[in-house]
Design a protein around this motif. Sequence first.
Motif, PDB file in Angstrom:
ATOM      1  N   LEU A  40      -1.860   9.636  -2.389  1.00  0.00           N
ATOM      2  CA  LEU A  40      -0.433   9.411  -2.268  1.00  0.00           C
ATOM      3  C   LEU A  40      -0.253   8.260  -1.296  1.00  0.00           C
ATOM      4  O   LEU A  40      -0.987   8.148  -0.313  1.00  0.00           O
ATOM      5  CB  LEU A  40       0.243  10.679  -1.731  1.00  0.00           C
ATOM      6  N   LEU A  92       7.488  10.723   0.825  1.00  0.00           N
ATOM      7  CA  LEU A  92       6.062  11.001   0.939  1.00  0.00           C
ATOM      8  C   LEU A  92       5.800  12.475   1.217  1.00  0.00           C
ATOM      9  O   LEU A  92       4.880  13.079   0.653  1.00  0.00           O
ATOM     10  CB  LEU A  92       5.435  10.139   2.044  1.00  0.00           C
ATOM     11  N   VAL A 110       2.381   4.583   0.094  1.00  0.00           N
ATOM     12  CA  VAL A 110       3.534   3.713   0.001  1.00  0.00           C
ATOM     13  C   VAL A 110       3.118   2.297   0.378  1.00  0.00           C
ATOM     14  O   VAL A 110       2.366   2.090   1.338  1.00  0.00           O
ATOM     15  CB  VAL A 110       4.691   4.186   0.911  1.00  0.00           C
ATOM     16  N   VAL A 147      -3.299  10.019   2.440  1.00  0.00           N
ATOM     17  CA  VAL A 147      -1.968   9.429   2.332  1.00  0.00           C
ATOM     18  C   VAL A 147      -2.002   8.053   2.987  1.00  0.00           C
ATOM     19  O   VAL A 147      -2.312   7.929   4.172  1.00  0.00           O
ATOM     20  CB  VAL A 147      -0.902  10.318   3.008  1.00  0.00           C
ATOM     21  N   ILE A 160       6.278   3.975  -4.072  1.00  0.00           N
ATOM     22  CA  ILE A 160       5.561   5.227  -3.879  1.00  0.00           C
ATOM     23  C   ILE A 160       4.517   5.384  -4.976  1.00  0.00           C
ATOM     24  O   ILE A 160       4.836   5.347  -6.169  1.00  0.00           O
ATOM     25  CB  ILE A 160       6.528   6.430  -3.896  1.00  0.00           C
ATOM     26  N   VAL A 174       5.169  10.606   9.207  1.00  0.00           N
ATOM     27  CA  VAL A 174       4.502  11.246   8.073  1.00  0.00           C
ATOM     28  C   VAL A 174       3.457  12.243   8.580  1.00  0.00           C
ATOM     29  O   VAL A 174       3.353  13.369   8.069  1.00  0.00           O
ATOM     30  CB  VAL A 174       3.846  10.194   7.158  1.00  0.00           C
ATOM     31  N   VAL A 223      -0.098   4.742   4.319  1.00  0.00           N
ATOM     32  CA  VAL A 223       1.192   4.228   4.785  1.00  0.00           C
ATOM     33  C   VAL A 223       0.979   2.763   5.134  1.00  0.00           C
ATOM     34  O   VAL A 223       0.430   2.424   6.186  1.00  0.00           O
ATOM     35  CB  VAL A 223       1.700   5.019   6.009  1.00  0.00           C
TER      36      VAL A 223
END
Length: 393
Positions: A333, A363, A335, A315, A344, A302, A317
């Motif tokens: 954003l 993503l 996951v 983001v 998501i 990512v 993860v």
Amino acid sequence: MTAVNLGIPTKRHDHEVEPLAPRRPTRQLNVGGVLVGGGAPISVQSMTTTRTSDIGATLQQIAELTATGCQIVRVACPTQDDADALKVIAKQSQIPVIADIHFQPKYVFAAIDAGCAAVRVNPGNIKQFDDRVGEIAKAAKDAGTPIRIGVNAGSLDKRLLAKYGKATPEALVESALWEASLFEEHDFRDIKISVKHNDPVVMIKAYRLLSQQCDYPLHLGVTEAGPAFQGTIKSAAAFGALLAEGIGDTIRVSLSAPPVEEVKVGNQILESMGLKERGLEIVSCPSCGRAQVDVYTLAEQVTAGLEGLPVPLRVAVMGCVVNGPGEAREADLGVASGNGRGQIFVKGEVIRTVPESQIVETLIEEAVKLAEAMGADLPEELKGLAGPVVQVH
């Protein structure tokens, strides 16, 4: 599908925090258009590793540093050939150029004449420096060129080494203030000061002491910090302690690594301290026995896929269902992964669930959508990546 409120930030990022302490009040300098001190944003500096006399190579490295987020660059000037190259470099550089002068006072005048944005002098190793301060001050004042007094533990004035026995915080500060006083005698105060040491503890003590005794802007640095890993840790620890107290107006991370790495680390330190608008920030778990996906690989992929994204996005993860949903919900954003799939999140809402094999591409696509909604000018490699993704139930 219900529309998701993107909650696009305008000026400050949603996750920005107030600094830990008010900035230390200082004089303000104008270094080639970059304001330093006096409440101006903290600037990130680096130094070229090319021979300054090689104009093409030096300008190429400056361009790379500029693209990485460097705001001021320093170039070494140990020879006449280097001094002769300064005029072209200062004119063609995209960011202000500071000439770094040691040993020969004549190169100070050459740098000022060449139009450098500032000159760094090391009083401890410039021959007959004390006797030439009047001339330097006049030339710098006439040209409107600020001077950085850069005191280093490894090149401390012999008189102070004899007095203190070694480069103590008190010795570094006394050297800096003594040289500043020589300029002040000639009514020159466009000065920035650094008191660097390779030991973060000594360096922190020196800057704390210096900040109590003058109102000049301060340039922070742990000199000879070491290879990338060690130097990053030492610099982050030292800068973090001082910046948390409001001390510091410019920084340079000194690494035995390509100078672009110095700039990356410097910007990341400022972002982490809430002193610079965040760019792309990857929040990823360290992984543990609960993880049901390869978090390390996901985070790396990512990060690589979003390199160059010109917007402040956080983001997340995450590799399991314990902390995953909460962290992903708090990010722009994210996951939360488990059982071969990933939920998501966009701005706190679950928008879809995808197979593990599609997490990275999803993503990246959603990040590009957010960036486009913010009006970002995307790099070519990211344009067109915000296509539809098939929802998995």
